[in-house]
Motif scaffolding. Sequence first.
Motif, PDB file in Angstrom:
ATOM      1  N   ASN A 138      46.162  36.043  38.869  1.00 45.19           N
ATOM      2  CA  ASN A 138      46.783  35.635  37.600  1.00 45.19           C
ATOM      3  C   ASN A 138      46.495  36.642  36.492  1.00 45.19           C
ATOM      4  O   ASN A 138      47.287  36.810  35.565  1.00 45.19           O
ATOM      5  CB  ASN A 138      46.247  34.268  37.139  1.00 45.19           C
ATOM      6  CG  ASN A 138      46.703  33.127  38.029  1.00 45.19           C
ATOM      7  OD1 ASN A 138      47.595  33.302  38.855  1.00 45.19           O
ATOM      8  ND2 ASN A 138      46.073  31.962  37.879  1.00 45.19           N
ATOM      9  N   GLN A 139      45.344  37.297  36.572  1.00 41.16           N
ATOM     10  CA  GLN A 139      44.944  38.242  35.517  1.00 41.16           C
ATOM     11  C   GLN A 139      45.621  39.604  35.693  1.00 41.16           C
ATOM     12  O   GLN A 139      45.562  40.437  34.795  1.00 41.16           O
ATOM     13  CB  GLN A 139      43.421  38.430  35.502  1.00 41.16           C
ATOM     14  CG  GLN A 139      42.635  37.145  35.319  1.00 41.16           C
ATOM     15  CD  GLN A 139      42.995  36.424  34.037  1.00 41.16           C
ATOM     16  OE1 GLN A 139      43.328  37.061  33.037  1.00 41.16           O
ATOM     17  NE2 GLN A 139      42.937  35.101  34.047  1.00 41.16           N
ATOM     18  N   ASP A 140      46.162  39.868  36.866  1.00 43.57           N
ATOM     19  CA  ASP A 140      46.848  41.130  37.162  1.00 43.57           C
ATOM     20  C   ASP A 140      46.018  42.353  36.728  1.00 43.57           C
ATOM     21  O   ASP A 140      46.495  43.207  35.972  1.00 43.57           O
ATOM     22  CB  ASP A 140      48.222  41.135  36.458  1.00 43.57           C
ATOM     23  CG  ASP A 140      49.095  42.284  36.944  1.00 43.57           C
ATOM     24  OD1 ASP A 140      48.890  42.749  38.083  1.00 43.57           O
ATOM     25  OD2 ASP A 140      49.961  42.730  36.166  1.00 43.57           O
ATOM     26  N   PRO A 141      44.767  42.441  37.189  1.00 42.09           N
ATOM     27  CA  PRO A 141      43.894  43.521  36.693  1.00 42.09           C
ATOM     28  C   PRO A 141      44.239  44.885  37.287  1.00 42.09           C
ATOM     29  O   PRO A 141      44.825  44.971  38.368  1.00 42.09           O
ATOM     30  CB  PRO A 141      42.506  43.074  37.170  1.00 42.09           C
ATOM     31  CG  PRO A 141      42.776  42.320  38.431  1.00 42.09           C
ATOM     32  CD  PRO A 141      44.098  41.609  38.201  1.00 42.09           C
ATOM     33  N   GLU A 142      43.830  45.930  36.591  1.00 39.97           N
ATOM     34  CA  GLU A 142      43.952  47.290  37.117  1.00 39.97           C
ATOM     35  C   GLU A 142      42.829  47.594  38.107  1.00 39.97           C
ATOM     36  O   GLU A 142      42.969  48.485  38.950  1.00 39.97           O
ATOM     37  CB  GLU A 142      43.899  48.320  35.980  1.00 39.97           C
ATOM     38  CG  GLU A 142      45.110  48.323  35.085  1.00 39.97           C
ATOM     39  CD  GLU A 142      46.374  48.759  35.822  1.00 39.97           C
ATOM     40  OE1 GLU A 142      46.355  49.793  36.493  1.00 39.97           O
ATOM     41  OE2 GLU A 142      47.385  48.030  35.715  1.00 39.97           O
ATOM     42  N   ALA A 143      41.701  46.899  37.954  1.00 40.54           N
ATOM     43  CA  ALA A 143      40.551  47.109  38.845  1.00 40.54           C
ATOM     44  C   ALA A 143      39.665  45.872  38.801  1.00 40.54           C
ATOM     45  O   ALA A 143      39.723  45.086  37.847  1.00 40.54           O
ATOM     46  CB  ALA A 143      39.745  48.330  38.412  1.00 40.54           C
ATOM     47  N   VAL A 144      38.855  45.722  39.847  1.00 39.82           N
ATOM     48  CA  VAL A 144      37.839  44.668  39.865  1.00 39.82           C
ATOM     49  C   VAL A 144      36.485  45.351  39.978  1.00 39.82           C
ATOM     50  O   VAL A 144      36.272  46.173  40.881  1.00 39.82           O
ATOM     51  CB  VAL A 144      38.052  43.692  41.047  1.00 39.82           C
ATOM     52  CG1 VAL A 144      36.917  42.669  41.109  1.00 39.82           C
ATOM     53  CG2 VAL A 144      39.409  42.983  40.922  1.00 39.82           C
ATOM     54  N   LEU A 145      35.597  45.042  39.049  1.00 40.25           N
ATOM     55  CA  LEU A 145      34.250  45.596  39.054  1.00 40.25           C
ATOM     56  C   LEU A 145      33.275  44.490  39.450  1.00 40.25           C
ATOM     57  O   LEU A 145      33.440  43.331  39.045  1.00 40.25           O
ATOM     58  CB  LEU A 145      33.884  46.155  37.675  1.00 40.25           C
ATOM     59  CG  LEU A 145      34.881  47.159  37.073  1.00 40.25           C
ATOM     60  CD1 LEU A 145      34.318  47.736  35.771  1.00 40.25           C
ATOM     61  CD2 LEU A 145      35.200  48.285  38.040  1.00 40.25           C
ATOM     62  N   ILE A 146      32.279  44.855  40.243  1.00 37.70           N
ATOM     63  CA  ILE A 146      31.349  43.867  40.795  1.00 37.70           C
ATOM     64  C   ILE A 146      29.929  44.243  40.404  1.00 37.70           C
ATOM     65  O   ILE A 146      29.481  45.364  40.667  1.00 37.70           O
ATOM     66  CB  ILE A 146      31.510  43.789  42.329  1.00 37.70           C
ATOM     67  CG1 ILE A 146      32.891  43.208  42.669  1.00 37.70           C
ATOM     68  CG2 ILE A 146      30.390  42.961  42.959  1.00 37.70           C
ATOM     69  CD1 ILE A 146      33.222  43.187  44.143  1.00 37.70           C
ATOM     70  N   GLY A 147      29.221  43.288  39.788  1.00 38.34           N
ATOM     71  CA  GLY A 147      27.891  43.554  39.248  1.00 38.34           C
ATOM     72  C   GLY A 147      26.740  43.128  40.124  1.00 38.34           C
ATOM     73  O   GLY A 147      25.606  43.054  39.659  1.00 38.34           O
ATOM     74  N   GLY A 148      26.982  42.851  41.401  1.00 36.58           N
ATOM     75  CA  GLY A 148      25.884  42.557  42.331  1.00 36.58           C
ATOM     76  C   GLY A 148      25.634  41.082  42.564  1.00 36.58           C
ATOM     77  O   GLY A 148      26.165  40.214  41.872  1.00 36.58           O
ATOM     78  N   ASP A 149      24.825  40.817  43.579  1.00 36.89           N
ATOM     79  CA  ASP A 149      24.489  39.459  44.031  1.00 36.89           C
ATOM     80  C   ASP A 149      25.726  38.661  44.442  1.00 36.89           C
ATOM     81  O   ASP A 149      25.807  37.455  44.184  1.00 36.89           O
ATOM     82  CB  ASP A 149      23.678  38.702  42.969  1.00 36.89           C
ATOM     83  CG  ASP A 149      22.208  39.083  42.976  1.00 36.89           C
ATOM     84  OD1 ASP A 149      21.841  40.032  43.687  1.00 36.89           O
ATOM     85  OD2 ASP A 149      21.430  38.428  42.268  1.00 36.89           O
TER      86      ASP A 149
END
Length: 267
Positions: free
Chosen positions: A51-62
């Motif tokens: 739904n957010q149609d992002p350009e990228a997904v960033l992941i901060g761990g855990d």
Amino acid sequence: MSDFKVTRYKLRASGMSVRGPEEPFSIVFLSDLHNKSYGKGNERLLQEIRNQDPEAVLIGGDLLTSADPPQMEAALELMKELTRWYPIYAVNGNHEQRLKEQTEKYGDAYDYYSQAVRSFGVHLLENTSEYAEFCRMPFRIWGYELPLDYYRRGRSFTLMTEQVTEALGAPKEGCCNVLLAHNPVYFDTYAAWGADLTLSGHLHGGIVRLPLLGGVISPQMKLFPDYTRGCYTKENHRMIVGAGLGSHTIPIRINNPPELVVIDVMN
Ligand SMILES: [Fe+2]
């Protein structure tokens, strides 16, 4: 009723002396899923990300949990699906770091995890960085791994700017330096190093949130810790801390819903 909330933040290129985007765009930030699944195959979480149609997904761990045996199947399934749609950049949290550093206990679990996510196409940043452009705005995305000692309960260590520089090198000119760093406690150090935007998690919003006082306790059992959830600023440096999407040792959240973070980037 949704079982997690979406929190939006604005990031403006104009304050950073970098070329801004041709048009506004969004980045999704995930942390602290702890192998939770929102529906079969995390379908509700995936739908909200779409739904957010992002350009990228960033992941901060855990995204996984370092139990015995480690729980990572839902996390792996989610990352595999996400890589079909978006570039994914990830850093390790203390749970991934535990698998990595404590091989006598976890055997080759970290090798299994890291090889799996890389095979999907995840950019796993182990004290490294990669250049990326989103809507023609230049970024350098860094993943900083905090040594496991820095997460021990009842202990607090000073993190020197030189230690971050030794691990990563210096930030780059002419782009937005985004630092994925699981533990937000060291915001001052990340800012001094030169991160334009730090993305963190780890504190799960402080587990219980009180009006006016905010998050009550950290995973290191510190009461009323700093930086439990939200956006923090130090001069031109910002840090966004996500409340996380799951839980582990203390499986409660009071007045503190799980959170999907969306960053709207504009001029
Ligand atoms: Fe954590």
